[in-house]
Design a protein around this motif. Structure first.
Motif, PDB file in Angstrom:
ATOM      1  N   ARG A  40       0.833  -1.209   0.000  1.00 54.31           N
ATOM      2  CA  ARG A  40       0.000   0.000   0.000  1.00 54.31           C
ATOM      3  C   ARG A  40       0.869   1.260   0.000  1.00 54.31           C
ATOM      4  O   ARG A  40       0.631   2.192  -0.756  1.00 54.31           O
ATOM      5  N   ASP A  58      -0.669  -1.312  -6.984  1.00 58.05           N
ATOM      6  CA  ASP A  58      -1.788  -1.812  -7.801  1.00 58.05           C
ATOM      7  C   ASP A  58      -1.693  -3.337  -7.938  1.00 58.05           C
ATOM      8  O   ASP A  58      -0.945  -3.851  -8.767  1.00 58.05           O
ATOM      9  N   ASN A  59      -2.458  -4.053  -7.128  1.00 59.48           N
ATOM     10  CA  ASN A  59      -2.421  -5.514  -7.159  1.00 59.48           C
ATOM     11  C   ASN A  59      -2.899  -6.072  -8.498  1.00 59.48           C
ATOM     12  O   ASN A  59      -2.367  -7.061  -8.999  1.00 59.48           O
ATOM     13  N   LYS A  60      -3.904  -5.451  -9.076  1.00 60.05           N
ATOM     14  CA  LYS A  60      -4.431  -5.928 -10.365  1.00 60.05           C
ATOM     15  C   LYS A  60      -3.369  -5.828 -11.458  1.00 60.05           C
ATOM     16  O   LYS A  60      -3.213  -6.752 -12.272  1.00 60.05           O
ATOM     17  N   GLN A  77      -6.384 -10.004   5.630  1.00 62.80           N
ATOM     18  CA  GLN A  77      -6.416  -9.231   4.388  1.00 62.80           C
ATOM     19  C   GLN A  77      -6.667 -10.089   3.150  1.00 62.80           C
ATOM     20  O   GLN A  77      -6.914  -9.559   2.061  1.00 62.80           O
ATOM     21  N   ASP A  80     -10.244  -9.962   0.918  1.00 64.89           N
ATOM     22  CA  ASP A  80     -10.397  -8.736   0.128  1.00 64.89           C
ATOM     23  C   ASP A  80      -9.427  -8.736  -1.050  1.00 64.89           C
ATOM     24  O   ASP A  80      -9.780  -8.291  -2.153  1.00 64.89           O
ATOM     25  N   LEU A  81      -8.221  -9.234  -0.829  1.00 60.55           N
ATOM     26  CA  LEU A  81      -7.232  -9.284  -1.916  1.00 60.55           C
ATOM     27  C   LEU A  81      -7.693 -10.212  -3.025  1.00 60.55           C
ATOM     28  O   LEU A  81      -7.604  -9.873  -4.215  1.00 60.55           O
ATOM     29  N   GLU A  84     -10.374  -8.689  -5.035  1.00 61.30           N
ATOM     30  CA  GLU A  84      -9.827  -7.612  -5.860  1.00 61.30           C
ATOM     31  C   GLU A  84      -9.167  -8.135  -7.136  1.00 61.30           C
ATOM     32  O   GLU A  84      -9.368  -7.579  -8.226  1.00 61.30           O
ATOM     33  N   ILE A  85      -8.387  -9.215  -7.028  1.00 56.33           N
ATOM     34  CA  ILE A  85      -7.620  -9.676  -8.197  1.00 56.33           C
ATOM     35  C   ILE A  85      -8.351 -10.694  -9.054  1.00 56.33           C
ATOM     36  O   ILE A  85      -7.912 -11.007 -10.168  1.00 56.33           O
TER      37      ILE A  85
END
Length: 272
Positions: A40, A58-60, A77, A80-81, A84-85
């Protein structure tokens, strides 16, 4: 998926994530320019940017540009991760390797889809110097993805393939175990100071002695007591010291610590 991979993303640039990054950097299994680390607050990764890693929050984007995705976030976490991906994951391209304590393959697949390859890995922080003990688990021990994960982690230490039900015990013995042995070495060095050594000398002697003991077991494949017997003589100083440690609960304390860590690891990750 392919038999070989050339790029990796470490999602979570914390202690274990950065230890993995250092190990992969030293192993040369990936070109460092093909490794992305996410965090982050990316300013905390400037040292790794200077080494040549790709750094992003930016994880994506990291997933999009990589093939092996190492999940190295805290258990709380993870969900949520994964959510997101998920839109970026491609079963023909991606392999997820989770080092998250307590998160089962089934739980991960529930969030990303059954078609995504998922391997669980439990390394320890010695991976930074390519001396990790990494336990690996998959749905099938003949899984091609498992072979890829084994090649990667064998480049940064020793690996063993275990049943997934043993991954939580592996967390306690192999990952938490680093801290247990560090504490034992620290205690030995403190004893060395009390009997006359300067602190630096005591720590050096204790650490090298611990390294020698471990190497004896790994190289000779003997039981520890076989090596203990070689340095204990009737009425000798070694057996006197060992017995005093046992009277004070040395072995019992270590066993209880490992069991307690396993119990804690079992409840760190919550599916909901």
């Amino acid at each position: 998926m392919k038999d070989s991979v050339s790029s990796a993303a470490i999602l979570g640039g914390g202690n274990i994530g950065l230890a993995i990054a250092n190990g992969l950097h030293n192993s040369n299994i990936f070109d460092v320019s093909k490794i992305t680390i996410t965090r982050r607050h990316v300013e905390q990764l400037n040292e790794y940017k200077e080494k040549g890693f790709n750094i992003t929050s930016d994880n994506k984007l990291a997933v999009k540009n990589s093939e092996v995705i190492i999940l190295a976030v805290q258990p709380r976490q993870l969900n949520d991760l994964l959510i997101e991906i998920k839109p970026e994951l491609n079963p023909e391209k991606h392999l997820l390797v989770s080092v998250v304590s307590g998160a089962s393959i089934k739980a991960i697949k529930k969030l990303v889809g059954d078609e995504i390859k998922v391997i669980r890995a439990m390394p320890n922080t010695a991976i930074a110097i390519r001396e990790s003990m990494t336990c690996l688990a998959a749905n099938s021990k003949t899984d091609k993805a498992l072979e890829i994960a084994e090649r990667i982690f064998s480049s940064v230490g020793k690996t063993i393939i275990i049943d997934e039900e043993l991954m939580i015990p592996a967390t306690a013995l192999g990952a938490c175990g680093i801290a247990f042995f560090m504490r034992a070495i620290r205690a030995a060095s403190q004893g060395g100071i009390e009997i006359g050594f300067h602190s630096e000398e005591a720590l050096f002697i204790a650490a090298q002695t611990a390294k020698g003991a471990a190497t004896l077991l790994l190289d000779k494949k003997n039981h520890p007591e076989t090596e203990v017997d070689k340095v204990t003589t009737p009425r000798g100083c070694t057996i006197s010291g060992l017995n005093q440690m046992e009277h004070n609960g040395f072995s019992s304390a270590l066993i209880k610590g490992i069991v307690t860590s396993a119990e804690k690891a079992a409840v760190l990750y919550k599916t909901e």
